[in-house]
Design a protein around this motif. Structure first.
Motif, mmCIF file in Angstrom:
data_model
loop_
_atom_site.group_PDB
_atom_site.id
_atom_site.type_symbol
_atom_site.label_atom_id
_atom_site.label_comp_id
_atom_site.label_asym_id
_atom_site.label_seq_id
_atom_site.Cartn_x
_atom_site.Cartn_y
_atom_site.Cartn_z
ATOM 1 N N VAL A 1 0.778 -0.995 0.157
ATOM 2 C CA VAL A 1 -0.008 -0.110 0.053
ATOM 3 C C VAL A 1 0.773 1.292 0.090
ATOM 4 C CG1 VAL A 1 -1.703 1.339 1.453
ATOM 5 C CG2 VAL A 1 -1.984 -1.131 1.023
ATOM 6 N N SER A 2 1.951 1.188 0.717
ATOM 7 C CA SER A 2 2.919 2.238 0.625
ATOM 8 C C SER A 2 3.674 2.554 -0.510
ATOM 9 C CB SER A 2 3.929 1.990 1.614
ATOM 10 O OG SER A 2 4.834 3.227 2.023
ATOM 11 N N ARG A 3 3.856 1.457 -1.251
ATOM 12 C CA ARG A 3 4.279 1.637 -2.603
ATOM 13 C C ARG A 3 3.125 2.372 -3.640
ATOM 14 N NH1 ARG A 3 8.141 -1.818 -5.770
ATOM 15 N NH2 ARG A 3 9.239 -3.226 -4.210
ATOM 16 N N ASN A 4 1.848 2.320 -3.203
ATOM 17 C CA ASN A 4 1.072 3.003 -4.073
ATOM 18 C C ASN A 4 0.784 4.488 -3.662
ATOM 19 O OD1 ASN A 4 -1.065 1.321 -5.921
ATOM 20 N ND2 ASN A 4 -0.228 -0.192 -4.327
ATOM 21 N N GLY A 5 1.072 4.596 -2.257
ATOM 22 C CA GLY A 5 1.460 6.112 -1.799
ATOM 23 C C GLY A 5 2.302 6.797 -2.537
ATOM 24 N N HIS B 1 -6.660 3.652 -7.716
ATOM 25 C CA HIS B 1 -6.527 2.344 -7.768
ATOM 26 C C HIS B 1 -5.321 1.686 -6.700
ATOM 27 C CE1 HIS B 1 -9.737 2.548 -10.676
ATOM 28 N NE2 HIS B 1 -8.752 2.865 -11.506
ATOM 29 N N ILE B 2 -5.613 0.831 -5.915
ATOM 30 C CA ILE B 2 -4.488 0.219 -5.135
ATOM 31 C C ILE B 2 -4.193 -1.038 -5.895
ATOM 32 C CG2 ILE B 2 -3.637 -0.497 -2.929
ATOM 33 C CD1 ILE B 2 -4.835 1.849 -2.041
ATOM 34 N N LEU B 3 -2.911 -0.790 -6.454
ATOM 35 C CA LEU B 3 -2.087 -1.984 -7.368
ATOM 36 C C LEU B 3 -1.239 -2.898 -6.705
ATOM 37 C CD1 LEU B 3 -1.832 0.447 -10.478
ATOM 38 C CD2 LEU B 3 -3.688 -1.038 -10.024
ATOM 39 N N PHE B 4 -1.453 -4.248 -6.878
ATOM 40 C CA PHE B 4 -0.505 -5.084 -6.470
ATOM 41 C C PHE B 4 0.244 -5.854 -7.602
ATOM 42 C CE2 PHE B 4 -2.844 -5.888 -2.284
ATOM 43 C CZ PHE B 4 -2.524 -4.828 -1.555
ATOM 44 N N LEU C 1 -1.248 -7.577 -12.843
ATOM 45 C CA LEU C 1 -1.765 -6.581 -11.837
ATOM 46 C C LEU C 1 -3.160 -7.126 -10.931
ATOM 47 C CD1 LEU C 1 -1.557 -3.012 -13.118
ATOM 48 C CD2 LEU C 1 0.040 -4.102 -11.889
ATOM 49 N N VAL C 2 -3.088 -6.955 -9.619
ATOM 50 C CA VAL C 2 -4.411 -7.037 -9.172
ATOM 51 C C VAL C 2 -4.654 -6.070 -8.053
ATOM 52 C CG1 VAL C 2 -4.685 -9.728 -9.041
ATOM 53 C CG2 VAL C 2 -3.559 -8.616 -7.182
ATOM 54 N N GLY C 3 -5.791 -5.685 -7.712
ATOM 55 C CA GLY C 3 -6.125 -4.654 -6.883
ATOM 56 C C GLY C 3 -7.399 -4.297 -6.656
ATOM 57 N N ASN C 4 -7.635 -3.129 -5.904
ATOM 58 C CA ASN C 4 -8.954 -2.758 -5.690
ATOM 59 C C ASN C 4 -9.074 -1.093 -5.683
ATOM 60 O OD1 ASN C 4 -11.457 -3.153 -2.923
ATOM 61 N ND2 ASN C 4 -11.663 -3.956 -5.115
ATOM 62 N N THR C 5 -10.321 -0.559 -5.675
ATOM 63 C CA THR C 5 -10.325 0.598 -5.935
ATOM 64 C C THR C 5 -10.878 1.553 -4.526
ATOM 65 O OG1 THR C 5 -10.492 0.743 -8.223
ATOM 66 C CG2 THR C 5 -11.264 2.679 -7.368
ATOM 67 N N MET C 6 -10.372 2.608 -4.167
ATOM 68 C CA MET C 6 -10.692 3.317 -2.960
ATOM 69 C C MET C 6 -11.917 4.078 -3.298
ATOM 70 S SD MET C 6 -9.645 4.820 -0.007
ATOM 71 C CE MET C 6 -7.882 5.039 0.265
ATOM 72 N N LYS C 7 -13.039 4.057 -2.722
ATOM 73 C CA LYS C 7 -14.036 4.302 -3.131
ATOM 74 C C LYS C 7 -14.371 5.932 -2.276
ATOM 75 C CE LYS C 7 -16.042 1.828 -6.246
ATOM 76 N NZ LYS C 7 -14.965 1.301 -6.811
ATOM 77 N N HIS C 8 -14.531 5.757 -0.987
ATOM 78 C CA HIS C 8 -14.761 6.681 -0.256
ATOM 79 C C HIS C 8 -13.792 6.952 1.024
ATOM 80 C CE1 HIS C 8 -18.966 6.801 -1.702
ATOM 81 N NE2 HIS C 8 -18.842 5.690 -1.383
ATOM 82 N N GLY D 1 -10.109 -9.265 -7.486
ATOM 83 C CA GLY D 1 -8.824 -8.306 -7.789
ATOM 84 C C GLY D 1 -8.940 -8.036 -9.016
ATOM 85 N N GLU D 2 -9.948 -8.255 -9.838
ATOM 86 C CA GLU D 2 -9.526 -7.745 -11.358
ATOM 87 C C GLU D 2 -9.436 -6.167 -11.359
ATOM 88 O OE1 GLU D 2 -9.539 -9.246 -14.289
ATOM 89 O OE2 GLU D 2 -9.175 -11.091 -13.261
ATOM 90 N N ILE D 3 -8.466 -5.682 -11.877
ATOM 91 C CA ILE D 3 -8.227 -4.074 -11.944
ATOM 92 C C ILE D 3 -7.829 -3.854 -13.118
ATOM 93 C CG2 ILE D 3 -6.025 -4.518 -11.184
ATOM 94 C CD1 ILE D 3 -8.621 -2.058 -9.225
ATOM 95 N N TYR D 4 -7.295 -4.519 -14.030
ATOM 96 C CA TYR D 4 -6.572 -4.156 -15.299
ATOM 97 C C TYR D 4 -7.664 -3.302 -15.967
ATOM 98 C CZ TYR D 4 -4.091 -4.679 -19.756
ATOM 99 O OH TYR D 4 -3.304 -4.175 -20.787
#
Length: 395
Positions: free
Chosen positions: A91-95, A222-225, A238-245, A363-366
């Motif tokens: 998550v810090s990488r994404n930051g 999007h938080i990407l792994f 890539l897998v991940g999820n999206t920050m909504k609120h 984790g579908e994010i592509y």
């Protein structure tokens, strides 16, 4: 929070806790009634020295996003039972990617320099705060392991919530890795809530002044792994999820739980992420995972009229790669003000989040991520057209 509000707030939650958590529930119930202040018992000379050393080590690693992200991963390699160290690392990488995006090809065309700095300060403050809260916990665990005796009674000297003292002791007794990881998610997000989201200075400078832009920024967040597809290490997926609120504590905790299950419930993703992270030290540039699309060297004239360059996460014919700089060349290290040491923990019901309710995602994010890149490019073109129209009208 008013008592009735709190009652309503937790009403949707389950009444029954797993048997293994009953002792945690009892202890947190007692703690919730009275705020425990740091006890001023006599510390031994050794304990005083240890506290000093841990604070110093934390300070050394807390210079910037790159040093923090590296420290999390190194700790995970030493103690893989502490799952949050890997989750925090990714998550810090994404930051870091979000921080350098502000100076990359796309956002420099959408945000003023002032806004770029405000966003960066916001991201950096959260990143710094979490590290100075969680890393001393890790180092205290390390010392407990080395000495074969638990040292969690020292956590208050690092202003760590009494909630975590209870959960670290529970982990020491039971070895429940899931429980400790989710407790850390709850702790870090509750800690941020008090100090960043509800912070008067940030509310004024960030959330209110450019609030709508910030929501846009995070809607695209999007938080990407990244992870290797297989042992050959030829292909990065890539897998991940999206920050909504992002201003909702509840949503951020649930996102943390989903990201945790994404990392740790599928062995191929876990080993693929660890191998990928090992082979790609964090630089802050998105080139780390997609060198075909991003470069940490600027290939285009920034003054040139922007033409669309991506389609389905591939470069359009003849297009330059998107500039995604390394953090070290992008932002100077900030000097942070220390935080006041008020404990966020008030209500034991928050432990309801510890129960695994199967927050699994595929984790579908592509596709979503590719569409987002295209939307940002369209926003740049729309902004250009507005400016051109205004210039034409002025003439």
């Amino acid at each position: 929070m008013h008592h009735n509000d709190r009652k309503r707030k937790w009403n949707g939650f389950s009444k029954t806790f797993p048997y293994s958590l009953l002792d945690v529930k009892d202890e947190l119930k007692k703690k919730g009634k009275k705020q425990t202040s740091v006890k001023t018992w006599e510390l031994t000379g050794e304990e005083t020295r240890l506290i000093h050393e841990i604070k110093e080590q934390t300070r050394q690693h807390n210079n910037n996003n790159v040093t923090r992200t590296h420290a999390y991963f190194q700790f995970y390699l030493r103690y893989p039972e502490i799952h949050w160290a890997l989750l925090g690392h990714m998550v810090s990488r994404n930051g870091g990617w979000n921080m350098t995006d502000l100076k990359g090809d796309l956002y420099t065309r959408l945000l003023s320099e002032k806004d770029q700095l405000i966003f960066f300060s916001f991201l950096e403050r959260g990143n710094w705060l979490i590290f100075q809260d969680v890393y001393p916990q890790f180092l205290l665990y390390e010392q407990s392991v080395k000495r074969s005796k638990r040292l969690f009674h020292l956590l208050p000297f690092f202003n760590v919530s009494t909630f975590m003292e209870t959960l670290w002791n529970h982990f020491w007794r039971t070895g429940d890795q899931y429980m400790l990881a989710i407790a850390t998610v709850i702790n870090e997000q509750s800690y941020l809530e008090k100090r960043v989201i509800q912070n008067a200075h940030f509310k004024k400078t960030v959330l209110n002044s450019i609030g709508f832009k910030l929501y846009d920024f995070f809607r695209f967040n999007h938080i990407l792994f990244p992870f290797y597809k297989d042992e050959t290490k030829q292909e990065t997926l890539l897998v991940g999820n999206t920050m909504k609120h992002f201003t909702s504590l509840h949503e951020r905790i649930l996102l943390g739980k989903r990201l945790y299950s994404l990392l740790f419930s599928r062995e191929n993703i876990l080993s693929g992420v660890v191998d990928w992270a090992h082979d790609h030290p964090h630089t802050g540039s998105r080139k780390d995972y997609w060198p075909h699309l991003f470069n940490d060297v600027n290939e285009s004239f920034s003054r040139a009229f922007y033409k669309r360059r991506t389609k389905k996460c591939q470069l359009r014919k003849g297009a330059d790669r998107l500039y995604s700089p390394r953090l070290i060349y992008t932002w100077k290290d900030l000097n942070h003000e220390e935080e006041e040491s008020k404990d966020w923990f008030e209500d034991w019901h928050i432990m309801d989040y510890l129960i695994d309710k199967g927050e699994n995602i595929d984790g579908e994010i592509y596709d979503e991520y590719c569409t987002t890149l295209e939307k940002i490019e369209l926003a740049i073109l729309a902004k250009k057209n507005v400016l051109l129209r205004e210039e034409a009208e002025d003439e």
